[in-house]
Design a protein around this motif. Structure first.
Motif, PDB file in Angstrom:
ATOM      1  N   LEU A  81       1.008  -1.201   0.169  1.00 31.21           N
ATOM      2  CA  LEU A  81      -0.198  -0.002  -0.134  1.00 31.21           C
ATOM      3  C   LEU A  81       0.942   1.221  -0.118  1.00 31.21           C
ATOM      4  CD1 LEU A  81      -2.571   1.614   0.286  1.00 31.21           C
ATOM      5  CD2 LEU A  81      -2.373   0.979   2.704  1.00 31.21           C
ATOM      6  N   ASN A  87       3.836   7.935   4.099  1.00 26.33           N
ATOM      7  CA  ASN A  87       3.885   7.981   5.568  1.00 26.33           C
ATOM      8  C   ASN A  87       5.052   7.222   6.006  1.00 26.33           C
ATOM      9  OD1 ASN A  87       3.260   5.399   4.401  1.00 26.33           O
ATOM     10  ND2 ASN A  87       1.498   5.343   5.601  1.00 26.33           N
ATOM     11  N   VAL A  88       6.353   7.849   5.861  1.00 28.66           N
ATOM     12  CA  VAL A  88       7.650   7.438   6.340  1.00 28.66           C
ATOM     13  C   VAL A  88       7.844   7.964   7.690  1.00 28.66           C
ATOM     14  CG1 VAL A  88       8.449   7.217   4.107  1.00 28.66           C
ATOM     15  CG2 VAL A  88       8.887   9.242   5.269  1.00 28.66           C
ATOM     16  N   TYR A  89       8.466   7.174   8.588  1.00 32.55           N
ATOM     17  CA  TYR A  89       9.057   7.681   9.920  1.00 32.55           C
ATOM     18  C   TYR A  89      10.059   8.624   9.438  1.00 32.55           C
ATOM     19  CZ  TYR A  89       5.998   3.999  11.521  1.00 32.55           C
ATOM     20  OH  TYR A  89       4.870   3.254  11.930  1.00 32.55           O
ATOM     21  N   ASP A  96      16.510   2.157   8.076  1.00 32.06           N
ATOM     22  CA  ASP A  96      15.696   1.829   9.408  1.00 32.06           C
ATOM     23  C   ASP A  96      14.093   1.635   9.235  1.00 32.06           C
ATOM     24  OD1 ASP A  96      17.931   1.112  10.773  1.00 32.06           O
ATOM     25  OD2 ASP A  96      17.753   3.241  12.043  1.00 32.06           O
ATOM     26  N   PHE A 100      12.077  -1.879   9.499  1.00 28.69           N
ATOM     27  CA  PHE A 100      10.875  -1.827  10.366  1.00 28.69           C
ATOM     28  C   PHE A 100       9.916  -2.684   9.505  1.00 28.69           C
ATOM     29  CE2 PHE A 100       6.816   0.052  11.195  1.00 28.69           C
ATOM     30  CZ  PHE A 100       6.661  -0.573  12.432  1.00 28.69           C
ATOM     31  N   ILE A 104       7.696  -6.149  10.100  1.00 26.86           N
ATOM     32  CA  ILE A 104       6.179  -5.910  10.358  1.00 26.86           C
ATOM     33  C   ILE A 104       5.735  -6.938   9.412  1.00 26.86           C
ATOM     34  CG2 ILE A 104       4.370  -4.724   9.850  1.00 26.86           C
ATOM     35  CD1 ILE A 104       5.197  -4.133  12.466  1.00 26.86           C
ATOM     36  N   TYR A 105       5.991  -7.130   8.152  1.00 29.22           N
ATOM     37  CA  TYR A 105       5.555  -7.986   7.274  1.00 29.22           C
ATOM     38  C   TYR A 105       6.320  -9.446   7.141  1.00 29.22           C
ATOM     39  CZ  TYR A 105       2.469  -4.775   5.199  1.00 29.22           C
ATOM     40  OH  TYR A 105       1.435  -3.869   4.756  1.00 29.22           O
ATOM     41  N   SER A 145       8.669   5.607   0.384  1.00 31.34           N
ATOM     42  CA  SER A 145       7.371   5.071   0.736  1.00 31.34           C
ATOM     43  C   SER A 145       6.897   3.950  -0.068  1.00 31.34           C
ATOM     44  CB  SER A 145       6.359   6.269   0.995  1.00 31.34           C
ATOM     45  OG  SER A 145       5.254   5.835   0.491  1.00 31.34           O
ATOM     46  N   MET A 148       9.044   0.983   0.842  1.00 35.95           N
ATOM     47  CA  MET A 148       8.506   0.179   1.972  1.00 35.95           C
ATOM     48  C   MET A 148       7.253  -0.563   1.771  1.00 35.95           C
ATOM     49  SD  MET A 148       8.995   3.513   4.673  1.00 35.95           S
ATOM     50  CE  MET A 148       8.277   2.689   6.022  1.00 35.95           C
TER      51      MET A 148
END
Ligand SMILES: Nc1ncnc2c1ncn2[C@@H]1O[C@H](COP(=O)(O)OP(=O)(O)O)[C@@H](O)[C@H]1O
Ligand SMILES: [Mg+2]
Lengths: 331, 251
Positions: A81, A87-89, A96, A100, A104-105, A145, A148
Motif C-alpha cells: 500500500l 507515510n514514512v517515519y 531503518d 521496520f 512487520i511484514y 514510501s 516500503m
C-alpha cells in the motif's frame, strides 16, 4: 485463476454523506488497473476499503479470492500500500524505515538486508540510506514510501495518486517501476486524477465521479469517447464573444461556450476547425488575440460519458486539466 | 491460530514497540508528561506532609509508574494517525490485538525504565531498603501494564489530534491520583471515599508498593497484582471498540 480484486455493490456512507455508491468492478491478476476521477470522487475512500483501512457500509470485497469481511489476514499479506501522503517515519533513517517494514511484514530475516539494498539502489536512495527521512525531499519520501510498500513482494500493489507534486524525473521513475513490477507479475491498482497518467500506465481504467463508476474500459476505447470533448478556444481583439455571429454554426462545431473573454468551440476535429476560424477572422476583419486547442478535460469526459452537457466546466478543472497545445497569441 | 502465526504476531508487537521507543521516547511531549510530571508532582505535594522516607519512596514509585505508563498511548497513536504512519500498521498482516499489545509495551517499558530511575533516587537519597524486591518488580510491571492500557483507551479515540485526548487523559489521571490513596493513605479515608478508591487501579498499585517497601498494606498483595493484571486486560476492550469505530468513521 482468481481475480485479484472483485468488488460487489461497494458502498460507503460517512455519516449521511454518500462517498461511494454501489460500485462494481473486477481487476484481473496481472493487470494495471486505473481508478480515474476528480478530487472528491471517492477514489481514496474506495482504496481504503480495499486495503482494510475503512469498513464499507455495504458490499463485498474479494482480494485474490479472500473475503475481506471474513478474514482479512491472507489478503493483508498479499497487499502493498502506497497512500496519498508519504507515510514514512521521519525520525528513522531510510534503512531503518525499510527494516521496520520488513519485520512487520515478516520478510525472512536473512533476506531483509538484501532486499532493502536492492530497493534503495533502484530508487536512487542507497547513498542516503543512513540519513533520517526528515531530511528527505518530497520526491525522496515518496520513493522511500513505495520501497516500503513493496519490500515484502506483494502480489497486489495499491497506489493512491502516486505522482502529483513530484518532479518529472520522479514521475518517470515511478511509472517505470510500476511497469517493471507489473511485468514481473504484480497486479497494480492505481488511483489518479490525471488522464495522461491513466493513459500511459493502465491496461484498463475505471472512471469514477461522485462515488459512481461512469465507465470501465481500455484507455483507447475511452478516448474514443473523449474525442467529442476536444475544443478550440479563441479570443478576438476588442469584440465581445457574443458579437461573433456564425461561429457556432461553423461546420464541425458541436457546442459553443463563452469562457471569460474567450469563446470555446467544442469539436471532434480541432485541426480542421483552426483554419476555418482563421478564415472567419479574416473575412470579418477581426484580429485573433489567442487561439488554442484544448484536450478533453476530465470533467468534460465525465459529462460526455454520463450524458451531461459538454461545456459546463468548473474552475478547478479548468485550471488543472485541459492540456493546452497553445498556438499562442497570433496577431 | 497456529504456533507460527502466534510467533509472528509476537515478533510484530515487539517490532512496533521497539520502533516507538526509538521514535518517541525523546519527544518533548513524552518527557513532559511522562518523565517530569511524576517527579514534579511528588515534590510539590510531598513537602507539605510529615512523612517517612520509605513512605515517600513508595508514593514516588506508584506515581512514577502511573504517569509514565499512561503518557505514551494518548500521544503516539493520534500523532501517527495524523501523519499517516498508523495506516501502515493497520494495513499490515497482524491482528489489532497485536498492534495494541505493541503499543502497550511502549508505555510499559517506559514506565519500568523511569521507575528504575525513581527507585535509584529513593535508594540513594532516602537510604530506603526494599523489603520485598520481587513483589516490587511484579507491582511495577503489572501496574505499568494496567496504566499503559488505560492510556491506550485515550489514544484509541478516533482523532488525529493529540491535543484532543491529552486534556481528558490528564484530567482523569489527576482525578485518580487524588482518590487512590496516594496522598491520603487508604486507612485514613472515610468509608465512602475508600469505596470510591477501590474503583481505581492506582489504589492497588499504591498498596502493592506499600507492601513491598514498607511491609504493610491494606489489601492482600496478591489481590493487588490480580486487579492490576485484570484491569490492564479489560482496558484493551474499549480500545478495540474505538479502533473499530475509527475504521467506520474513516479517521
Ligand atoms: N473521513 C471522512 N469523513 C467524512 N467525509 C469524508 C471523509 N473522507 C472523505 N470524505 C468525503 O468523501 C468524498 C470522497 O473523498 P475521497 O475518497 O478522499 O475522494 P478522492 O480520493 O477521489 O479525492 C469527499 O467529498 C470527501 O470530502
Ligand atoms: Mg484521494
Amino acid at each position: 485463476m482468481n481475480n485479484a480484486i472483485e468488488v460487489e455493490n461497494l458502498t460507503k456512507y460517512y455519516d449521511k454523506f454518500l462517498a461511494v455508491d454501489h460500485v462494481n468492478f473486477t481487476v484481473k491478476q496481472g493487470e494495471i488497473f486505473g481508478f480515474l476521477g476528480p478530487n472528491g470522487a471517492g477514489k481514496t475512500t474506495t482504496q481504503r476499503m480495499l486495503t482494510t483501512l475503512l469498513t464499507p457500509t455495504e458490499g463485498r470485497i474479494l482480494i485474490n479470492g479472500h473475503d475481506l469481511a471474513r478474514d482479512s489476514y491472507p489478503a493483508k499479506q498479499q497487499i502493498g500500500l502506497v497512500p496519498e501522503e508519504s507515510n514514512v517515519y521521519t525520525e528513522l533513517t531510510a534503512w531503518d524505515n525499510l527494516m521496520f517494514t520488513a519485520s512487520i511484514y515478516r520478510v525472512p530475516r536473512g533476506e531483509r538486508a538484501k532486499r532493502a539494498q536492492e530497493l534503495l539502489e533502484t530508487f536512487g536512495l542507497w547513498e542516503k540510506r543512513a540519513i533520517k527521512a526528515e531530511n528527505f525531499s518530497k520526491g525522496m519520501r515518496r520513493r522511500l514510501s513505495i520501497a516500503m510498500a513493496i519490500i515484502h513482494k506483494p502480489s497486489l500493489l495499491f497506489l493512491d495518486e502516486p505522482t502529483p507534486g513530484l518532479d518529472t524525473q520522479s514521475i518517470r521513475a515511478i511509472w517505470k517501476l510500476i511497469r517493471s513490477m507489473n511485468a514481473e507479475g504484480t497486479t497494480v491498482f492505481v488511483t489518479t486524477h490525471q488522464i495522461e497518467e491513466a493513459n500511459q500506465l493502465c491496461d484498463r481504467v475505471a472512471i469514477i465521479s461522485h462515488g459512481k463508476i461512469a465507465a470501465i474500459d481500455t484507455p483507447e476505447r475511452l478516448k474514443a469517447n473523449f474525442r467529442r470533448a476536444q475544443s478550440v478556444e479563441v479570443a478576438f481583439e476588442g469584440e465581445m464573444a457574443e458579437k461573433s455571429p456564425g461561429l457556432e454554426s461553423m461546420p464541425g462545431v458541436t457546442t459553443q461556450v463563452k469562457v471569460g473573454d474567450k469563446l470555446r468551440l467544442y469539436t471532434d476535429d480541432p485541426s480542421a476547425l483552426l483554419p476555418r476560424i482563421v478564415q472567419y477572422a479574416e473575412s470579418h476583419a477581426l484580429r485573433i488575440v489567442s487561439l488554442n486547442t484544448l484536450g478533453p478535460s476530465l470533467e468534460d469526459v465525465f459529462l460526455e460519458i454520463t450524458g451531461g452537457q459538454v461545456g459546463i466546466v468548473t474552475n478547478e478543472i479548468q485550471e488543472n486539466n485541459p492540456r493546452r497545445k497553445g498556438m499562442g497569441g497570433r496577431k | 491460530m497456529n504456533i507460527e502465526r502466534i510467533k509472528n504476531e509476537l515478533a510484530q508487537a515487539w517490532t512496533v514497540a521497539v520502533k516507538d521507543v526509538r521514535v518517541y521516547y525523546l519527544r518533548p511531549g513524552m518527557i513532559m508528561f511522562g518523565f517530569a510530571m511524576p517527579f514534579f508532582m511528588f515534590f510539590s505535594f510531598s513537602v507539605q506532609r510529615e512523612m517517612g522516607a520509605a513512605e515517600g519512596v513508595a508514593r514516588l514509585l506508584a506515581m512514577t509508574v502511573f504517569f509514565t505508563a499512561g503518557a505514551a498511548g494518548p500521544f503516539i497513536i493520534p500523532t501517527e494517525r495524523r501523519i499517516g504512519t498508523y495506516d501502515r500498521l493497520l494495513a499490515a498482516p497482524m491482528s489489532l490485538m497485536t498492534l495494541l499489545l505493541g503499543k502497550t509495551a511502549v508505555g510499559t517499558i517506559f514506565a519500568v525504565a523511569v521507575s528504575g530511575v525513581a527507585l535509584l533516587a529513593g535508594l540513594l537519597f532516602f537510604g530506603t531498603t526494599i523489603l520485598q524486591p520481587g513483589l516490587l518488580a511484579a507491582g511495577i510491571l503489572l501496574g505499568a501494564f494496567s496504566f499503559s492500557t488505560l492510556g491506550l483507551v485515550f489514544g484509541s479515540m478516533p482523532t488525529t489530534n493529540p491535543g484532543d485526548v491529552q486534556m481528558p487523559s490528564t484530567l482523569l489521571r489527576w482525578g485518580l491520583l487524588f482518590i487512590s490513596g496516594v496522598f491520603i493513605p487508604l486507612g485514613e479515608m472515610a468509608p465512602a471515599a475508600r469505596a470510591i478508591a477501590y474503583l481505581s487501579p492506582l489504589t492497588y498499585a499504591q498498596d502493592v508498593m506499600n507492601h513491598a517497601v514498607l511491609g504493610k498494606g491494606l489489601i492482600n498483595p496478591w489481590l493487588d497484582l490480580a486487579v492490576l493484571a485484570l484491569s490492564g486486560a479489560l482496558f484493551l476492550w474499549p480500545s478495540i471498540k474505538m479502533h473499530q469505530r475509527a475504521r467506520v468513521l474513516g479517521r
